[in-house]
Scaffold this motif. Structure first.
Motif, PDB file in Angstrom:
ATOM      1  N   ARG A  32      -1.361  10.110  -1.981  1.00  0.00           N
ATOM      2  CA  ARG A  32      -0.409   9.050  -1.558  1.00  0.00           C
ATOM      3  C   ARG A  32      -0.980   7.818  -1.850  1.00  0.00           C
ATOM      4  O   ARG A  32      -0.308   6.789  -2.421  1.00  0.00           O
ATOM      5  N   THR A  33      -2.170   7.850  -2.147  1.00  0.00           N
ATOM      6  CA  THR A  33      -2.891   6.314  -2.708  1.00  0.00           C
ATOM      7  C   THR A  33      -2.388   6.003  -4.212  1.00  0.00           C
ATOM      8  O   THR A  33      -1.666   5.078  -4.525  1.00  0.00           O
ATOM      9  N   GLU A  41       1.427   5.124  -4.039  1.00  0.00           N
ATOM     10  CA  GLU A  41       1.742   3.878  -3.616  1.00  0.00           C
ATOM     11  C   GLU A  41       1.269   2.856  -4.945  1.00  0.00           C
ATOM     12  O   GLU A  41       1.900   1.758  -5.040  1.00  0.00           O
ATOM     13  N   ALA A  72       4.132   3.261  -7.368  1.00  0.00           N
ATOM     14  CA  ALA A  72       5.308   2.152  -6.924  1.00  0.00           C
ATOM     15  C   ALA A  72       5.231   0.960  -6.902  1.00  0.00           C
ATOM     16  O   ALA A  72       5.935   0.058  -7.354  1.00  0.00           O
ATOM     17  N   GLY A  73       3.909   0.334  -6.771  1.00  0.00           N
ATOM     18  CA  GLY A  73       3.465  -0.979  -6.624  1.00  0.00           C
ATOM     19  C   GLY A  73       3.685  -1.542  -8.027  1.00  0.00           C
ATOM     20  O   GLY A  73       4.236  -2.718  -8.339  1.00  0.00           O
ATOM     21  N   SER A  95       7.880  -2.195  -7.097  1.00  0.00           N
ATOM     22  CA  SER A  95       7.640  -3.277  -6.606  1.00  0.00           C
ATOM     23  C   SER A  95       7.337  -4.398  -7.511  1.00  0.00           C
ATOM     24  O   SER A  95       7.944  -5.606  -7.245  1.00  0.00           O
ATOM     25  N   HIS A 132       5.314  -3.363  -0.076  1.00  0.00           N
ATOM     26  CA  HIS A 132       5.837  -2.428   1.027  1.00  0.00           C
ATOM     27  C   HIS A 132       7.205  -1.486   0.713  1.00  0.00           C
ATOM     28  O   HIS A 132       7.489  -0.393   0.464  1.00  0.00           O
ATOM     29  N   VAL A 138       7.577   0.700  -2.273  1.00  0.00           N
ATOM     30  CA  VAL A 138       6.983   2.123  -1.922  1.00  0.00           C
ATOM     31  C   VAL A 138       8.067   2.906  -1.197  1.00  0.00           C
ATOM     32  O   VAL A 138       8.184   3.980  -1.613  1.00  0.00           O
ATOM     33  N   LEU A 195       7.129   8.321   5.149  1.00  0.00           N
ATOM     34  CA  LEU A 195       6.481   7.528   4.279  1.00  0.00           C
ATOM     35  C   LEU A 195       7.325   6.111   3.976  1.00  0.00           C
ATOM     36  O   LEU A 195       7.009   4.936   3.886  1.00  0.00           O
ATOM     37  N   HIS A 220       6.870   2.027   5.090  1.00  0.00           N
ATOM     38  CA  HIS A 220       6.834   0.933   4.397  1.00  0.00           C
ATOM     39  C   HIS A 220       8.154  -0.003   4.285  1.00  0.00           C
ATOM     40  O   HIS A 220       8.080  -1.190   3.873  1.00  0.00           O
TER      41      HIS A 220
END
Length: 273
Positions: free
Chosen positions: A125-126, A129, A132-133, A137, A161, A164, A218, A222
């Motif tokens: 998941r880290t 994210e 996605a960032g 994002s 957020h 994500v 998830l 977010h």
């Protein structure tokens, strides 16, 4: 260069976005008219880089294509020479220079897109994210800088957020395509948590429903806070969040097309709320 050449480049970006991403295309209409073409340039770049995997049969040609975009954005030539005949590159370079957008953000975006070219599973998941960032994002933040540079920093956390959340919905929407390519965007630790493996996920085993529910959770995690604190988002920057919040509203029916009436009604309501 001739103004009509640049106008044609922006028009091509608009066509690409209207054909390839109706959610973002309609959201642009809520931005000031003089900024809309610049949003189309950013969103066309997003679509073009997402398509790289579809255009190559091996990762190396894909890496070359992504490097081409890096070279375009860092070129010291005038915009017409730097674009090398690409209307999307021409419009994008013009937008980057007009608004002094951070080229390093594009560099990180393109670096993250390398993941799309390979079949390595998303480790955790880290990492999801982080991916996605640097992509969804980052796109929101660049669009925010175009719309209201002074207020953009105030929505950095919200964009992080919501990006994500949108990436999670995008993963669900394109599950069949990713399976066909043997790509795994679902984080490995989330697969383990529901008792399955990357290989079983690709095979479409019977725990797929649990995996989808984990990804929906998830996405909700977010996006819920941003939705409940929507009044804190400056009105000038709300257009950049509309597609992601619309995507979040489809959870449970991600693969069903969003009708034009629902899309427009959702956007209108969010802009006035």
């Amino acid at each position: 260069m001739a103004p009509e050449g640049l106008a044609a480049a922006y028009a091509e970006c608009e066509r690409i976005v209207r054909d390839g991403d109706a959610d973002r295309a309609v959201s642009v209409g809520f931005a000031p008219p003089e900024r809309q073409k610049h949003l189309f340039a950013l969103y066309a770049f997003h679509i073009e880089t997402l398509r790289v995997r579809d255009l190559v049969s091996q990762p190396l040609p894909g890496e070359i294509r992504l490097q081409w975009w890096r070279d375009r954005l860092t070129s010291a030539d005038d915009i017409e020479e730097a674009a090398q005949g690409s209307p999307v590159a021409l419009a994008l370079i013009s937008t980057v220079r007009a608004f002094d957008l951070p080229v390093d953000a594009f560099d990180r975006y393109l670096e993250a897109r390398l993941f799309d070219l390979y079949n390595d599973p998303m480790p955790s998941r880290t990492e999801f994210e982080a991916y996605a960032g640097e992509t969804f994002s980052a796109l929101m933040m660049l669009a925010a800088m175009v719309l209201d540079r002074a207020s953009a920093p105030s929505v950095a956390t919200a964009a992080g957020h919501v990006g994500v959340g949108e990436t999670a919905v995008w993963t669900l929407r394109h599950e069949a395509q990713h399976r066909h390519r043997n790509q795994i965007y679902v984080p490995g630790d989330m697969l383990s948590a529901v008792g399955t493996t990357p290989a079983e996920w690709l095979a479409g085993e019977d725990k797929a429903r649990l995996v989808r529910e984990a990804m929906r959770a998830l996405a909700r995690e977010h996006t819920t806070d941003v939705s409940t604190r929507w009044a804190e988002i400056p009105r000038s920057l709300r257009p950049v969040f509309l597609p992601a919040l619309l995507a979040a509203s489809t959870l449970g029916n991600e693969t069903e097309p969003v009708g034009p009436f629902k899309r427009l009604w959702t956007y209108w309501r969010l802009m006035r709320r």
